[in-house]
Design a protein around this motif. Structure first.
Motif, PDB file in Angstrom:
ATOM      1  N   PHE A   1     -37.645 -45.112 -51.435  1.00  0.00           N
ATOM      2  CA  PHE A   1     -38.464 -45.210 -52.639  1.00  0.00           C
ATOM      3  C   PHE A   1     -38.161 -46.544 -53.301  1.00  0.00           C
ATOM      4  CE2 PHE A   1     -40.685 -44.009 -56.448  1.00  0.00           C
ATOM      5  CZ  PHE A   1     -41.586 -43.055 -56.008  1.00  0.00           C
ATOM      6  N   PHE A   2     -39.109 -47.041 -54.088  1.00  0.00           N
ATOM      7  CA  PHE A   2     -38.919 -48.310 -54.763  1.00  0.00           C
ATOM      8  C   PHE A   2     -37.682 -48.254 -55.653  1.00  0.00           C
ATOM      9  CE2 PHE A   2     -43.495 -48.103 -53.884  1.00  0.00           C
ATOM     10  CZ  PHE A   2     -43.677 -49.322 -53.248  1.00  0.00           C
ATOM     11  N   LYS A   3     -36.778 -49.180 -55.460  1.00  0.00           N
ATOM     12  CA  LYS A   3     -35.557 -49.210 -56.245  1.00  0.00           C
ATOM     13  C   LYS A   3     -35.806 -49.859 -57.603  1.00  0.00           C
ATOM     14  CE  LYS A   3     -33.352 -47.539 -52.718  1.00  0.00           C
ATOM     15  NZ  LYS A   3     -32.968 -46.114 -52.719  1.00  0.00           N
ATOM     16  N   PRO A   4     -35.100 -49.419 -58.644  1.00  0.00           N
ATOM     17  CA  PRO A   4     -35.266 -50.034 -59.960  1.00  0.00           C
ATOM     18  C   PRO A   4     -34.797 -51.485 -59.948  1.00  0.00           C
ATOM     19  CG  PRO A   4     -33.399 -48.525 -59.958  1.00  0.00           C
ATOM     20  CD  PRO A   4     -34.110 -48.336 -58.651  1.00  0.00           C
ATOM     21  N   SER A   5     -35.527 -52.320 -60.681  1.00  0.00           N
ATOM     22  CA  SER A   5     -35.198 -53.735 -60.752  1.00  0.00           C
ATOM     23  C   SER A   5     -35.794 -54.306 -62.022  1.00  0.00           C
ATOM     24  CB  SER A   5     -35.757 -54.480 -59.533  1.00  0.00           C
ATOM     25  OG  SER A   5     -35.710 -55.878 -59.724  1.00  0.00           O
ATOM     26  N   PRO A   6     -35.100 -55.227 -62.700  1.00  0.00           N
ATOM     27  CA  PRO A   6     -35.662 -55.832 -63.923  1.00  0.00           C
ATOM     28  C   PRO A   6     -36.910 -56.662 -63.644  1.00  0.00           C
ATOM     29  CG  PRO A   6     -33.643 -56.945 -63.249  1.00  0.00           C
ATOM     30  CD  PRO A   6     -33.746 -55.705 -62.420  1.00  0.00           C
ATOM     31  N   ASP A   7     -37.124 -57.018 -62.375  1.00  0.00           N
ATOM     32  CA  ASP A   7     -38.297 -57.811 -62.004  1.00  0.00           C
ATOM     33  C   ASP A   7     -39.370 -56.971 -61.326  1.00  0.00           C
ATOM     34  OD1 ASP A   7     -37.017 -60.186 -62.900  1.00  0.00           O
ATOM     35  OD2 ASP A   7     -35.932 -60.291 -60.988  1.00  0.00           O
ATOM     36  N   ASN A   8     -39.186 -55.679 -61.313  1.00  0.00           N
ATOM     37  CA  ASN A   8     -40.106 -54.819 -60.570  1.00  0.00           C
ATOM     38  C   ASN A   8     -40.380 -53.559 -61.376  1.00  0.00           C
ATOM     39  OD1 ASN A   8     -41.605 -53.468 -58.642  1.00  0.00           O
ATOM     40  ND2 ASN A   8     -39.807 -52.807 -57.478  1.00  0.00           N
ATOM     41  N   CYS A   9     -41.516 -53.503 -62.023  1.00  0.00           N
ATOM     42  CA  CYS A   9     -41.860 -52.338 -62.826  1.00  0.00           C
ATOM     43  C   CYS A   9     -42.568 -51.306 -61.944  1.00  0.00           C
ATOM     44  CB  CYS A   9     -42.764 -52.746 -63.985  1.00  0.00           C
ATOM     45  SG  CYS A   9     -43.052 -51.422 -65.154  1.00  0.00           S
ATOM     46  N   ARG A  10     -41.953 -50.166 -61.823  1.00  0.00           N
ATOM     47  CA  ARG A  10     -42.503 -49.114 -60.968  1.00  0.00           C
ATOM     48  C   ARG A  10     -43.518 -48.290 -61.766  1.00  0.00           C
ATOM     49  NH1 ARG A  10     -36.939 -46.383 -59.401  1.00  0.00           N
ATOM     50  NH2 ARG A  10     -36.815 -46.590 -61.660  1.00  0.00           N
ATOM     51  N   SER A  11     -44.754 -48.759 -61.796  1.00  0.00           N
ATOM     52  CA  SER A  11     -45.819 -48.038 -62.503  1.00  0.00           C
ATOM     53  C   SER A  11     -46.421 -47.015 -61.558  1.00  0.00           C
ATOM     54  CB  SER A  11     -46.893 -49.009 -62.989  1.00  0.00           C
ATOM     55  OG  SER A  11     -47.526 -49.647 -61.891  1.00  0.00           O
ATOM     56  N   CYS A  12     -46.490 -45.774 -62.007  1.00  0.00           N
ATOM     57  CA  CYS A  12     -46.936 -44.668 -61.154  1.00  0.00           C
ATOM     58  C   CYS A  12     -48.142 -43.964 -61.758  1.00  0.00           C
ATOM     59  CB  CYS A  12     -45.817 -43.652 -60.965  1.00  0.00           C
ATOM     60  SG  CYS A  12     -44.396 -44.275 -60.038  1.00  0.00           S
ATOM     61  N   ALA A  13     -49.129 -43.702 -60.916  1.00  0.00           N
ATOM     62  CA  ALA A  13     -50.248 -42.842 -61.276  1.00  0.00           C
ATOM     63  C   ALA A  13     -50.079 -41.521 -60.538  1.00  0.00           C
ATOM     64  CB  ALA A  13     -51.577 -43.489 -60.899  1.00  0.00           C
ATOM     65  N   VAL A  14     -49.943 -40.438 -61.292  1.00  0.00           N
ATOM     66  CA  VAL A  14     -49.874 -39.101 -60.712  1.00  0.00           C
ATOM     67  C   VAL A  14     -51.271 -38.504 -60.826  1.00  0.00           C
ATOM     68  CG1 VAL A  14     -48.804 -36.826 -60.827  1.00  0.00           C
ATOM     69  CG2 VAL A  14     -47.466 -38.871 -61.408  1.00  0.00           C
ATOM     70  N   VAL A  15     -51.904 -38.260 -59.689  1.00  0.00           N
ATOM     71  CA  VAL A  15     -53.312 -37.849 -59.680  1.00  0.00           C
ATOM     72  C   VAL A  15     -53.411 -36.383 -59.262  1.00  0.00           C
ATOM     73  CG1 VAL A  15     -55.633 -38.391 -58.871  1.00  0.00           C
ATOM     74  CG2 VAL A  15     -53.906 -40.214 -59.026  1.00  0.00           C
ATOM     75  N   GLY A  16     -53.728 -35.521 -60.220  1.00  0.00           N
ATOM     76  CA  GLY A  16     -53.959 -34.120 -59.930  1.00  0.00           C
ATOM     77  C   GLY A  16     -55.368 -33.904 -59.412  1.00  0.00           C
ATOM     78  N   ASN A  17     -55.801 -32.666 -59.389  1.00  0.00           N
ATOM     79  CA  ASN A  17     -57.084 -32.316 -58.780  1.00  0.00           C
ATOM     80  C   ASN A  17     -58.051 -31.641 -59.746  1.00  0.00           C
ATOM     81  OD1 ASN A  17     -56.334 -33.216 -56.116  1.00  0.00           O
ATOM     82  ND2 ASN A  17     -55.018 -31.411 -55.977  1.00  0.00           N
ATOM     83  N   SER A  18     -57.825 -31.800 -61.055  1.00  0.00           N
ATOM     84  CA  SER A  18     -58.654 -31.117 -62.030  1.00  0.00           C
ATOM     85  C   SER A  18     -60.108 -31.593 -61.990  1.00  0.00           C
ATOM     86  CB  SER A  18     -58.099 -31.348 -63.442  1.00  0.00           C
ATOM     87  OG  SER A  18     -59.008 -30.871 -64.422  1.00  0.00           O
TER      88      SER A  18
ATOM     89  N   CYS B   1     -39.928 -43.112 -61.464  1.00  0.00           N
ATOM     90  CA  CYS B   1     -40.805 -44.197 -61.900  1.00  0.00           C
ATOM     91  C   CYS B   1     -40.363 -44.733 -63.263  1.00  0.00           C
ATOM     92  CB  CYS B   1     -42.256 -43.727 -62.002  1.00  0.00           C
ATOM     93  SG  CYS B   1     -42.914 -43.046 -60.457  1.00  0.00           S
ATOM     94  N   ASP B   2     -40.819 -45.936 -63.583  1.00  0.00           N
ATOM     95  CA  ASP B   2     -40.532 -46.534 -64.884  1.00  0.00           C
ATOM     96  C   ASP B   2     -41.614 -46.204 -65.897  1.00  0.00           C
ATOM     97  OD1 ASP B   2     -38.156 -47.879 -64.026  1.00  0.00           O
ATOM     98  OD2 ASP B   2     -39.432 -49.304 -62.974  1.00  0.00           O
ATOM     99  N   GLU B   3     -42.862 -46.212 -65.458  1.00  0.00           N
ATOM    100  CA  GLU B   3     -43.998 -45.912 -66.323  1.00  0.00           C
ATOM    101  C   GLU B   3     -44.908 -44.931 -65.605  1.00  0.00           C
ATOM    102  OE1 GLU B   3     -44.169 -50.355 -68.348  1.00  0.00           O
ATOM    103  OE2 GLU B   3     -45.651 -49.766 -66.857  1.00  0.00           O
ATOM    104  N   VAL B   4     -45.377 -43.923 -66.314  1.00  0.00           N
ATOM    105  CA  VAL B   4     -46.123 -42.841 -65.675  1.00  0.00           C
ATOM    106  C   VAL B   4     -47.457 -42.623 -66.377  1.00  0.00           C
ATOM    107  CG1 VAL B   4     -46.104 -40.393 -65.052  1.00  0.00           C
ATOM    108  CG2 VAL B   4     -43.970 -41.712 -64.984  1.00  0.00           C
ATOM    109  N   SER B   5     -48.536 -42.691 -65.603  1.00  0.00           N
ATOM    110  CA  SER B   5     -49.872 -42.324 -66.074  1.00  0.00           C
ATOM    111  C   SER B   5     -50.311 -41.084 -65.309  1.00  0.00           C
ATOM    112  CB  SER B   5     -50.869 -43.461 -65.826  1.00  0.00           C
ATOM    113  OG  SER B   5     -50.481 -44.635 -66.503  1.00  0.00           O
ATOM    114  N   VAL B   6     -50.892 -40.128 -66.013  1.00  0.00           N
ATOM    115  CA  VAL B   6     -51.227 -38.829 -65.429  1.00  0.00           C
ATOM    116  C   VAL B   6     -52.730 -38.614 -65.510  1.00  0.00           C
ATOM    117  CG1 VAL B   6     -50.857 -36.340 -65.583  1.00  0.00           C
ATOM    118  CG2 VAL B   6     -48.966 -37.918 -66.063  1.00  0.00           C
ATOM    119  N   PHE B   7     -53.331 -38.315 -64.376  1.00  0.00           N
ATOM    120  CA  PHE B   7     -54.775 -38.094 -64.269  1.00  0.00           C
ATOM    121  C   PHE B   7     -55.033 -36.745 -63.606  1.00  0.00           C
ATOM    122  CE2 PHE B   7     -53.794 -42.569 -63.915  1.00  0.00           C
ATOM    123  CZ  PHE B   7     -54.753 -43.221 -64.677  1.00  0.00           C
ATOM    124  N   GLY B   8     -56.130 -36.099 -63.981  1.00  0.00           N
ATOM    125  CA  GLY B   8     -56.550 -34.905 -63.259  1.00  0.00           C
ATOM    126  C   GLY B   8     -55.675 -33.683 -63.456  1.00  0.00           C
TER     127      GLY B   8
END
Length: 307
Positions: free
Chosen positions: A92-109, A237-244
């Motif tokens: 998995f992407f390792k944490p790093s000050p130069d690498n922001c792990r932005s994640c979209a969690v996409v459900g099925n709604s 993840c560092d930042e999480v956006s949730v859809f669906g």
């Protein structure tokens, strides 16, 4: 929605995500809630790895979900066999000050239909989809990018060679299915591999129990796969956006890709109401961003400049 209105809406959402990257994860949204931060930090290792052992208490809980008869020794032997095929530790992407792990969690709604969230979803570095989750024919609303796909045997689909398979097991037969699917010597009439064996990640039963105990406080029989994936994203993840996630515009619970398949709130082994209340609270506390099918995130204010 007119083209110009949609372009303005997309620009608003992309600006919001871009602004969050200006800090390069020095001040992640999930850091704003110390109480939740403590719960997130209490997570056990979310993935199994070679030599890892499920605590006896966690195994007994997991075993009870589907009345698995085998003991923990059999479980560990099966895990050892799996890691003769898969990488010894999850990638998995390792944490790093130069690498922001932005994640979209996409459900099925069904609330994804007509949302036009596709480009925004694809903008994230990591895009996690769950179970069937087709994209073909729904690209405008759900996007096309998938870096990680969550499944268990009953929801299995074939994956691209570049997509990580995040595997949830709810019983011993699930792990045996995974073994048969990727080990030609054990493949007896099955359709074979579902993806790249070097990109398989197996969820730790101890993590599932952690979500059940510390997030939904044992309400419902066990947490839904979607909710566990959302909590997983908070851990990795560092930042999480949730859809669906949540009901559709008509108030019913159904999948965007199924016609007339309505699931009533609170049915089945999961406490949908409790789970969704927690998701909304995480959004209100700005730990995640929740997109529920409207033009802007829920509870959004026009002058909000959240990182």
């Amino acid at each position: 929605m007119s083209l110009y209105v949609w372009q303005d809406t997309l620009q608003y959402h992309l600006l919001e995500v871009l602004e969050s990257h200006n800090c390069e994860c020095q001040s992640c949204p999930k850091e704003r809630n110390p109480e939740r931060r403590a719960i997130i930090d209490a997570s056990p290792a979310p993935f199994l790895s070679r030599g890892s052992a499920a605590p006896k208490e966690a195994y007994q809980w997991w075993k009870s979900l589907q009345h698995t008869p085998q003991d923990v020794d059999y479980f560990m032997k099966t895990v050892d066999r799996l890691f003769q095929i898969f990488p010894p530790s999850p990638d998995f992407f390792k944490p790093s000050p130069d690498n922001c792990r932005s994640c979209a969690v996409v459900g099925n709604s069904g609330n994804l239909l007509g949302s036009h969230y596709g480009p925004l979803i694809d903008f994230h570095k990591i895009v996690i989809r769950i179970n069937k989750a087709p994209t073909e024919g729904y690209e405008e609303d759900v996007g096309t990018k998938t870096t990680h796909h969550v499944m268990y045997p009953e929801s299995a689909v074939n994956l691209a060679n570049t997509t990580h398979l995040v595997f949830f097991s709810f019983k011993m037969r699930d792990l045996e299915w995974l073994l048969r699917s990727f080990d030609p010597a054990n493949n007896k009439g099955q359709s074979g591999r579902r993806g790249n064996k070097d990109l398989v990640m197996i969820i730790n039963p101890a993590f599932m129990k952690y979500v059940n105990d510390m997030w939904i406080h044992k309400r419902g029989y066990y947490p839904s796969t979607g909710f566990m994936v959302l909590i997983l994203s908070l851990v990795v993840c560092d930042e999480v956006s949730v859809f669906g996630f949540g009901p559709g515009s008509d108030g019913n619970w159904h999948h965007y890709y199924e016609k007339g398949n309505v699931v009533q709130r609170g049915t089945g082994p999961h406490s949908r109401t409790d789970e969704y209340n927690i998701i909304e609270d995480l959004h209100k506390k700005k730990t995640i961003r929740l997109y529920n099918g409207t033009n802007k995130p829920t509870n959004e204010k026009s002058n909000d400049k959240r990182p």
